[in-house]
Structure formats: structure tokens, C-alpha cells
Design a protein around this motif. Sequence first.
Motif, PDB file in Angstrom:
ATOM      1  N   VAL A  33      -2.061   8.833 -13.769  1.00 56.00           N
ATOM      2  CA  VAL A  33      -1.004   7.828 -13.641  1.00 56.00           C
ATOM      3  C   VAL A  33      -0.065   8.198 -12.513  1.00 56.00           C
ATOM      4  O   VAL A  33       0.333   7.359 -11.696  1.00 56.00           O
ATOM      5  N   ARG A  34       0.306   9.489 -12.432  1.00 51.57           N
ATOM      6  CA  ARG A  34       1.191   9.944 -11.363  1.00 51.57           C
ATOM      7  C   ARG A  34       0.530   9.757  -9.998  1.00 51.57           C
ATOM      8  O   ARG A  34       1.173   9.354  -9.027  1.00 51.57           O
ATOM      9  N   GLY A  35      -0.778  10.048  -9.932  1.00 53.06           N
ATOM     10  CA  GLY A  35      -1.487   9.845  -8.682  1.00 53.06           C
ATOM     11  C   GLY A  35      -1.533   8.376  -8.277  1.00 53.06           C
ATOM     12  O   GLY A  35      -1.387   8.045  -7.100  1.00 53.06           O
ATOM     13  N   LEU A  36      -1.718   7.490  -9.266  1.00 54.43           N
ATOM     14  CA  LEU A  36      -1.753   6.055  -8.973  1.00 54.43           C
ATOM     15  C   LEU A  36      -0.393   5.557  -8.528  1.00 54.43           C
ATOM     16  O   LEU A  36      -0.278   4.788  -7.562  1.00 54.43           O
ATOM     17  N   VAL A  37       0.659   6.000  -9.212  1.00 50.19           N
ATOM     18  CA  VAL A  37       2.012   5.544  -8.887  1.00 50.19           C
ATOM     19  C   VAL A  37       2.410   5.973  -7.482  1.00 50.19           C
ATOM     20  O   VAL A  37       3.131   5.249  -6.778  1.00 50.19           O
ATOM     21  N   ASN A  38       1.952   7.130  -7.035  1.00 54.72           N
ATOM     22  CA  ASN A  38       2.336   7.652  -5.725  1.00 54.72           C
ATOM     23  C   ASN A  38       1.344   7.295  -4.628  1.00 54.72           C
ATOM     24  O   ASN A  38       1.412   7.863  -3.536  1.00 54.72           O
ATOM     25  N   ALA A  39       0.430   6.386  -4.908  1.00 53.90           N
ATOM     26  CA  ALA A  39      -0.519   5.905  -3.888  1.00 53.90           C
ATOM     27  C   ALA A  39      -0.364   4.382  -3.776  1.00 53.90           C
ATOM     28  O   ALA A  39      -1.038   3.639  -4.490  1.00 53.90           O
ATOM     29  N   PRO A  40       0.542   3.898  -2.912  1.00 55.19           N
ATOM     30  CA  PRO A  40       0.846   2.461  -2.867  1.00 55.19           C
ATOM     31  C   PRO A  40      -0.365   1.579  -2.597  1.00 55.19           C
ATOM     32  O   PRO A  40      -0.519   0.535  -3.241  1.00 55.19           O
ATOM     33  N   HIS A  41      -1.223   1.979  -1.659  1.00 57.94           N
ATOM     34  CA  HIS A  41      -2.375   1.135  -1.335  1.00 57.94           C
ATOM     35  C   HIS A  41      -3.338   1.029  -2.515  1.00 57.94           C
ATOM     36  O   HIS A  41      -3.828  -0.057  -2.844  1.00 57.94           O
ATOM     37  N   LEU A  42      -3.596   2.158  -3.164  1.00 61.72           N
ATOM     38  CA  LEU A  42      -4.455   2.135  -4.348  1.00 61.72           C
ATOM     39  C   LEU A  42      -3.813   1.330  -5.466  1.00 61.72           C
ATOM     40  O   LEU A  42      -4.501   0.601  -6.201  1.00 61.72           O
ATOM     41  N   LEU A  43      -2.495   1.430  -5.604  1.00 58.81           N
ATOM     42  CA  LEU A  43      -1.785   0.679  -6.636  1.00 58.81           C
ATOM     43  C   LEU A  43      -1.941  -0.821  -6.421  1.00 58.81           C
ATOM     44  O   LEU A  43      -2.198  -1.576  -7.379  1.00 58.81           O
ATOM     45  N   VAL A  44      -1.821  -1.271  -5.185  1.00 60.22           N
ATOM     46  CA  VAL A  44      -1.985  -2.698  -4.887  1.00 60.22           C
ATOM     47  C   VAL A  44      -3.412  -3.144  -5.197  1.00 60.22           C
ATOM     48  O   VAL A  44      -3.636  -4.226  -5.770  1.00 60.22           O
ATOM     49  N   LEU A  45      -4.387  -2.317  -4.845  1.00 59.56           N
ATOM     50  CA  LEU A  45      -5.780  -2.670  -5.149  1.00 59.56           C
ATOM     51  C   LEU A  45      -6.022  -2.750  -6.652  1.00 59.56           C
ATOM     52  O   LEU A  45      -6.738  -3.636  -7.124  1.00 59.56           O
ATOM     53  N   VAL A  46      -5.419  -1.830  -7.403  1.00 57.85           N
ATOM     54  CA  VAL A  46      -5.574  -1.861  -8.866  1.00 57.85           C
ATOM     55  C   VAL A  46      -4.945  -3.115  -9.443  1.00 57.85           C
ATOM     56  O   VAL A  46      -5.518  -3.774 -10.327  1.00 57.85           O
ATOM     57  N   VAL A  47      -3.745  -3.483  -8.963  1.00 58.16           N
ATOM     58  CA  VAL A  47      -3.080  -4.698  -9.448  1.00 58.16           C
ATOM     59  C   VAL A  47      -3.930  -5.928  -9.163  1.00 58.16           C
ATOM     60  O   VAL A  47      -4.145  -6.778 -10.041  1.00 58.16           O
ATOM     61  N   LEU A  48      -4.435  -6.028  -7.935  1.00 51.49           N
ATOM     62  CA  LEU A  48      -5.282  -7.172  -7.596  1.00 51.49           C
ATOM     63  C   LEU A  48      -6.574  -7.180  -8.412  1.00 51.49           C
ATOM     64  O   LEU A  48      -7.032  -8.238  -8.856  1.00 51.49           O
TER      65      LEU A  48
END
Length: 202
Positions: A33-48
Motif C-alpha cells: 500500500v505504501r509503495g502504491l501510494v508513493n507511486a503516482p503513475h502506478l496509482l493512476v493506472l490502478v484507479v483507471l
Amino acid sequence: MAEVAADDGRTDGAVGDADSAIARRIGFVARPVRGLVNAPHLLVLVVLGIWVACSLTYALLEDKGPIEGLWWGIVTGSTVGYGDFYPSSTAGRAVGAVLIVSMLVLVPIAIGHVIANLVFDKESLAVATVLEDVHERIDRLEHLTLASLEAQHGREWLDQRLAEHEAADASTTDVAERMLAMFTQKNAQPTNADQDPPGGAR
């Protein structure tokens, strides 16, 4: 009294084991979760990805078209809730719940990254500019110094001096790494084998 002390030792050991197990489980969940939160590009891909997957799953479960499913995903994920489309099956409602919770948790974090990139500190920017200029000056001075030493003493002498400095830096780094490893081992959590046997120390 000895039996009471032994019981206290067993209780403390059990509590310590439970705390360690909980910490490991929380760390197992918190690290990704911490890795996802601190990776903006990956976070956007996960949301989409969640939005598209839930929208198409809803469309499949509720016999809707893909456009209607994507529209439902936008309305539901943003918690606007127009009510023109809504799931009538239990599986569809479960998909809607997953979408709502995911968007409530992940979208504000993504918005925070966007705001953090838009808003900048003028003082920090000035300091970064000065540091960049200082690094450029140091690099220029280093090149000029090396060129002057090579002209005075020759390339072979310069290569020998540089090799000596690199060896000294490597030895310093090795010492620092060994000290860090010793500190890490000293503060590491004891394993079950390192703990006292059941019943505590006699």
C-alpha cells in the motif's frame, strides 16, 4: 514466587510473539500500500483499472452496454449517484461497493499528488537552483584541477593518485556498511530460537 515469575515470563513471551506476528502481518499489507501510494503513475493506472473493470463487470451483470457501464462507473465512483443506472442484483451491488470504497480511498491520494506537483515552495526552488549551480561549479573546478595536475605530473601519476583516492573511498564505504549491518543485527527482532525456552529462565 518462582512459579509466578515463570508464569509472567511465559505471558510476556506470548505477548511479544503476538505483537511480532501482528507487526509482520501489518507490514505485509502496509508495504504494498505504501509503495502504491508513493507511486503516482502506478496509482493512476490502478484507479483507471478499477474503474474500467468495475464498470464493465456491472454492464455484464446487469445486461447493460459498455457505454452505460462506464457512465455508471463515473457516477458511482465519484459518489454523485444520479440514480439513472443502479445495480439490481447482489453481485452488481457488491461491484458497486468495491468501486465506491476504492475511489473514496485512492482518488483523494491521487489528487494530493497532483496538488503537490502544482504547488511549489519558492524558497525550496531557489535553494535547488543554487545547489545546481554549486554542483556545476564544483564539476568545472574538478575538471580544471585534473587537467592542471596531468599537465604538471603526467597521466600515469594522475591515474595512480586517483586509484589511491578511490581505494580510500571504497574502504570508508565498507566500514560504514559494516557498522550499519552490525546496528541492524543488534536491533533485529529475535527469532523463536533466540528466545528463552517455555517456562522462562530458571
